[in-house]
Design an enzyme around this catalytic site. Sequence first.
Site, PDB file in Angstrom:
ATOM      1  N   HIS A 287       0.831  -1.216   0.000  1.00  0.00           N
ATOM      2  CA  HIS A 287       0.000   0.000   0.000  1.00  0.00           C
ATOM      3  C   HIS A 287       0.867   1.268   0.000  1.00  0.00           C
ATOM      4  CE1 HIS A 287       1.078   0.881   4.152  1.00  0.00           C
ATOM      5  NE2 HIS A 287       1.063  -0.431   4.310  1.00  0.00           N
ATOM      6  N   GLY A 288       0.276   2.379  -0.453  1.00  0.00           N
ATOM      7  CA  GLY A 288       0.944   3.674  -0.374  1.00  0.00           C
ATOM      8  C   GLY A 288       1.061   4.143   1.074  1.00  0.00           C
ATOM      9  N   GLU A 289       1.730   5.261   1.242  1.00  0.00           N
ATOM     10  CA  GLU A 289       1.979   5.758   2.608  1.00  0.00           C
ATOM     11  C   GLU A 289       0.659   6.007   3.337  1.00  0.00           C
ATOM     12  OE1 GLU A 289       5.298   8.607   3.766  1.00  0.00           O
ATOM     13  OE2 GLU A 289       3.534   9.891   3.992  1.00  0.00           O
TER      14      GLU A 289
ATOM     15  N   THR B 195       1.872   0.073  13.075  1.00  0.00           N
ATOM     16  CA  THR B 195       0.487   0.046  12.601  1.00  0.00           C
ATOM     17  C   THR B 195      -0.158  -1.332  12.726  1.00  0.00           C
ATOM     18  OG1 THR B 195       1.173   1.705  11.002  1.00  0.00           O
ATOM     19  CG2 THR B 195      -1.005   0.750  10.717  1.00  0.00           C
ATOM     20  N   GLY B 196       0.469  -2.336  12.097  1.00  0.00           N
ATOM     21  CA  GLY B 196      -0.090  -3.689  12.163  1.00  0.00           C
ATOM     22  C   GLY B 196      -1.512  -3.759  11.641  1.00  0.00           C
TER      23      GLY B 196
ATOM     24  N   ARG C 211      -5.923   0.524   3.719  1.00  0.00           N
ATOM     25  CA  ARG C 211      -4.777   1.097   3.005  1.00  0.00           C
ATOM     26  C   ARG C 211      -4.362   0.233   1.811  1.00  0.00           C
ATOM     27  NH1 ARG C 211      -3.112  -0.838   8.121  1.00  0.00           N
ATOM     28  NH2 ARG C 211      -1.089  -1.884   8.310  1.00  0.00           N
TER      29      ARG C 211
ATOM     30  N   GLU D 233      -1.343  -7.041   7.330  1.00  0.00           N
ATOM     31  CA  GLU D 233      -0.038  -6.747   7.912  1.00  0.00           C
ATOM     32  C   GLU D 233       0.194  -7.665   9.111  1.00  0.00           C
ATOM     33  OE1 GLU D 233       2.892  -6.259   7.957  1.00  0.00           O
ATOM     34  OE2 GLU D 233       3.130  -4.097   7.592  1.00  0.00           O
TER      35      GLU D 233
ATOM     36  N   TYR E 142       1.093  -6.264  15.178  1.00  0.00           N
ATOM     37  CA  TYR E 142       2.261  -5.758  15.903  1.00  0.00           C
ATOM     38  C   TYR E 142       2.092  -5.789  17.418  1.00  0.00           C
ATOM     39  CZ  TYR E 142       6.423  -4.281  13.388  1.00  0.00           C
ATOM     40  OH  TYR E 142       7.635  -4.273  12.746  1.00  0.00           O
TER      41      TYR E 142
ATOM     42  N   ARG F 292      12.256  -6.860  13.161  1.00  0.00           N
ATOM     43  CA  ARG F 292      12.714  -7.625  12.002  1.00  0.00           C
ATOM     44  C   ARG F 292      13.176  -9.044  12.292  1.00  0.00           C
ATOM     45  NH1 ARG F 292       9.999  -4.801   9.733  1.00  0.00           N
ATOM     46  NH2 ARG F 292      10.427  -3.202   8.168  1.00  0.00           N
TER      47      ARG F 292
ATOM     48  N   HIS G 299       1.008  -5.682   2.418  1.00  0.00           N
ATOM     49  CA  HIS G 299       1.699  -4.874   3.438  1.00  0.00           C
ATOM     50  C   HIS G 299       3.180  -5.237   3.512  1.00  0.00           C
ATOM     51  CE1 HIS G 299      -2.234  -3.589   4.906  1.00  0.00           C
ATOM     52  NE2 HIS G 299      -2.602  -4.758   4.408  1.00  0.00           N
ATOM     53  N   GLY G 300       3.928  -4.345   4.169  1.00  0.00           N
ATOM     54  CA  GLY G 300       5.369  -4.548   4.264  1.00  0.00           C
ATOM     55  C   GLY G 300       5.733  -5.943   4.736  1.00  0.00           C
TER      56      GLY G 300
HETATM   57  O1  LIG Z   1       4.026  -0.505  11.366  1.00  0.00           O
HETATM   58  C1  LIG Z   1       3.842  -1.483  10.629  1.00  0.00           C
HETATM   59  O2  LIG Z   1       2.795  -2.148  10.625  1.00  0.00           O
HETATM   60  C2  LIG Z   1       4.949  -1.903   9.683  1.00  0.00           C
HETATM   61  C3  LIG Z   1       4.696  -1.440   8.292  1.00  0.00           C
HETATM   62  O3  LIG Z   1       4.425  -0.082   8.218  1.00  0.00           O
HETATM   63  O4  LIG Z   1       6.142  -1.333  10.151  1.00  0.00           O
HETATM   64  P1  LIG Z   1       7.603  -1.967  10.058  1.00  0.00           P
HETATM   65  O5  LIG Z   1       8.179  -1.597   8.723  1.00  0.00           O
HETATM   66  O6  LIG Z   1       8.316  -1.269  11.194  1.00  0.00           O
HETATM   67  O7  LIG Z   1       7.515  -3.445  10.256  1.00  0.00           O
END
Ligand SMILES: O=C(O)[C@@H](CO)OP(=O)(O)O
Length: 247
Positions: free
Chosen positions: A10-12, A22-23, A61, A88, A91, A116, A182-183
């Site tokens: 997703h974009g910012e 965020t999670g 998002r 995502e 978190y 990570r 997601h990331g």
């Molecule tokens: O906050 C989050 O959910 C993730 C992605 O934005 O962050 P991170 O890159 O720190 O895992």
Amino acid sequence: MTYTLVLLRHGESEWNAKNLFTGWVDVPLNDKGRAEGVRAGELLRDAGVLPDVVHTSLLRRAINTAATALDGADRHWIPVRRSWRLNERHYGALQGKNKKETLDAYGEEQFMLWRRSFDVPPPPLDDDSEFSQAGLPQYADLGADLPRTECLKDVIVRFLPYWESAIVPDLQAGQTVLVAAHGNSLRALVKHLDGISDEDIAGLNIPTGMPLVYELDESLQPTVKGGRYLDPEAAAAAAAAVANQGR
Ligand SMILES: O=C(O)[C@@H](CO)OP(=O)(O)O
């Protein structure tokens, strides 16, 4: 015969911009994020990479980035499938916390373990937290399986059944598949596709709004490891910025 898979983070979001973990918190895109969705659509259109089907998470998002990108590529009409399994990484108790403040409070080693490492989840999030997803209708089917925290290993465990049962059949039907997620859910997929070790995946960061195209052979192995970003220079700069969050 190769299969075409496009990954799009997703974009910012408003919380990316505020540097908050965020999670599963369902925050909206900000103006920059919406513009990244438009740009992603232009890149897909200009490269002639035209999705036939899109899979998204249940988070707005990713849903809205996919819709914007597909609109720009004139593919707004394709079938959509959504699953919490593309969400995502949950978190845990870090959801809603500032990344820099967390780094300052806990130190580099603990911060990077939570952020990570492969198998160290943050502490779980209480159901009565304002950042909890307990009780939300979109997750009612999960019952007691609703995550309260996850590490990357947990994400792989819940992502792969969807990959096998929903995405792979679309690829094998010859469809160009867009996965808008997601990331960390995309890190899980890239780890699987590229056979990245549990240690080395810590160094991989996925930038927002940058289409990443994989051509897969018949055994679903990438023909080029790591795939190809449609705008490689912008993607490299944006991935470095993700790596540096918190600093
Ligand atoms: O906050 C989050 O959910 C993730 C992605 O934005 O962050 P991170 O890159 O720190 O895992």
